[in-house]
Design an enzyme around this catalytic site. Structure first.
Site, mmCIF file in Angstrom:
data_model
loop_
_atom_site.group_PDB
_atom_site.id
_atom_site.type_symbol
_atom_site.label_atom_id
_atom_site.label_comp_id
_atom_site.label_asym_id
_atom_site.label_seq_id
_atom_site.Cartn_x
_atom_site.Cartn_y
_atom_site.Cartn_z
ATOM 1 N N LYS A 89 -0.925 2.358 3.288
ATOM 2 C CA LYS A 89 -1.643 1.231 2.674
ATOM 3 C C LYS A 89 -2.469 0.427 3.675
ATOM 4 C CE LYS A 89 1.648 0.439 -1.095
ATOM 5 N NZ LYS A 89 2.351 -0.584 -1.875
ATOM 6 N N ASP B 33 -0.640 -4.584 -6.198
ATOM 7 C CA ASP B 33 0.754 -5.049 -6.147
ATOM 8 C C ASP B 33 0.808 -6.561 -6.391
ATOM 9 O OD1 ASP B 33 1.753 -2.517 -5.559
ATOM 10 O OD2 ASP B 33 1.603 -2.825 -3.393
#
Ligand code: ATR
Length: 270
Positions: free
Chosen positions: A63, A98
């Site tokens: 990420k 997220d």
């Protein structure tokens, strides 16, 4: 046919393929969702546009590396991690869904973070997403982590980019912060495949809404003890669902078929 996918390592047991393919079935999209385990994530993301891939999710451990392969939006830049890449722009745009996953998991349960006092337990990637999701709407945010220095560093990042009252401490600081809190997020891995909890049960209370980012098992010890204390509980599948729904919406511009995605996810999780 459109191709979407997930870049990570390992991704063999990922819940994203069944969840996203349930969405394509529900809306009648001719699309597939596949997984990739590249050696070089930034190169893979950069090259995916040439292969005609329409959208990618990015997961652990890539990420942060994915930031270098995209034009990060303000959310991804703040969190310092990308989990969703949209190839409809050149260069591709990276975001971090997220953050919306945390917001929408609470909203789904009629929990409004506006003006609330929140505690985030943890200081890794999940905790960063939770802290940045809650920093803006809440009145006060406390970050507690086993390694207090990591909590301090996250709190400093949040104060710098969002501002507001953000404090930090070790796990012992939960004794002071949780009794006065409205929201609690477990963003540590404690409780994953074990019957442990990072928060002592006697600190939990009926005015609390508790989100556990752990989803295996779904009903963690933290959530069981929170429920016993009369708290509102939100399991980790809601966060997973809504980060996926948000990615689907970024890629397609259409509202995600959340009910179908949720059914597929919970069928996988048993
Ligand atoms: P992720 O990016 O998935 O959030 P991570 O960066 O490895 O994963 O972070 C894991 C989090 O769980 C950290 O906050 C970690 O605490 P430390 O920063 O002190 O390592 C926390 N954690 C893991 N095992 C723990 C344990 N047994 N007790 C308390 N906290 C734990």
């Amino acid at each position: 046919m459109d191709v979407y996918g997930l870049v990570g390592d390992p991704v063999g047991h990922s819940l994203s393929p069944p969840m996203h393919e349930a969405a394509y079935d529900a809306v009648g999209m001719d699309a597939r969702y596949v997984t990739f385990e590249p050696d070089d994530a930034a190169a893979a993301v950069a090259g995916a546009a040439d292969l005609g891939v329409a959208g990618l999710n990015v997961t652990v451990p890539f990420k942060e590396a994915a930031l270098d392969a995209v034009d990060p939006d303000p959310v991804a830049a703040r969190v310092g991690a990308v989990n969703t890449v949209d190839f409809s722009t050149d260069p591709p745009t990276g975001t971090n869904t997220d953050v919306a996953g945390v917001e929408r998991a609470f909203t789904h349960h009629d929990v409004d973070p506006a003006g609330a006092t929140a505690v985030v337990v943890g200081a890794g990637g999940a905790a960063r997403a939770a802290a940045f999701a809650l920093a803006e709407p809440t009145a006060a945010l406390h970050v507690a982590n086993r390694t207090a220095e990591r909590a301090e560093a996250l709190a400093a990042d949040v104060r710098e980019s969002v501002g507001g009252e953000v404090t930090a401490g070790g796990l012992d600081s939960l004794a002071e912060s949780v009794p006065d809190a409205d929201l609690l997020v477990n963003a540590t891995s404690v409780g994953m495949e074990t019957d442990e909890t990072p928060v002592p049960a006697d600190l939990l209370h009926a005015d609390l809404a508790v989100l556990d980012a752990v989803y295996a098992p779904l009903d963690t010890r933290l959530l069981r003890e929170a429920r016993a204390a009369g708290a509102t509980t939100v399991d980790g599948a809601w966060m997973l669902l809504y980060q996926g729904a948000e990615a689907f919406e970024r890629w397609t511009g259409e509202e995600a078929p959340v009910a179908a995605m949720n059914r597929a996810l919970r069928a996988e999780l048993g």
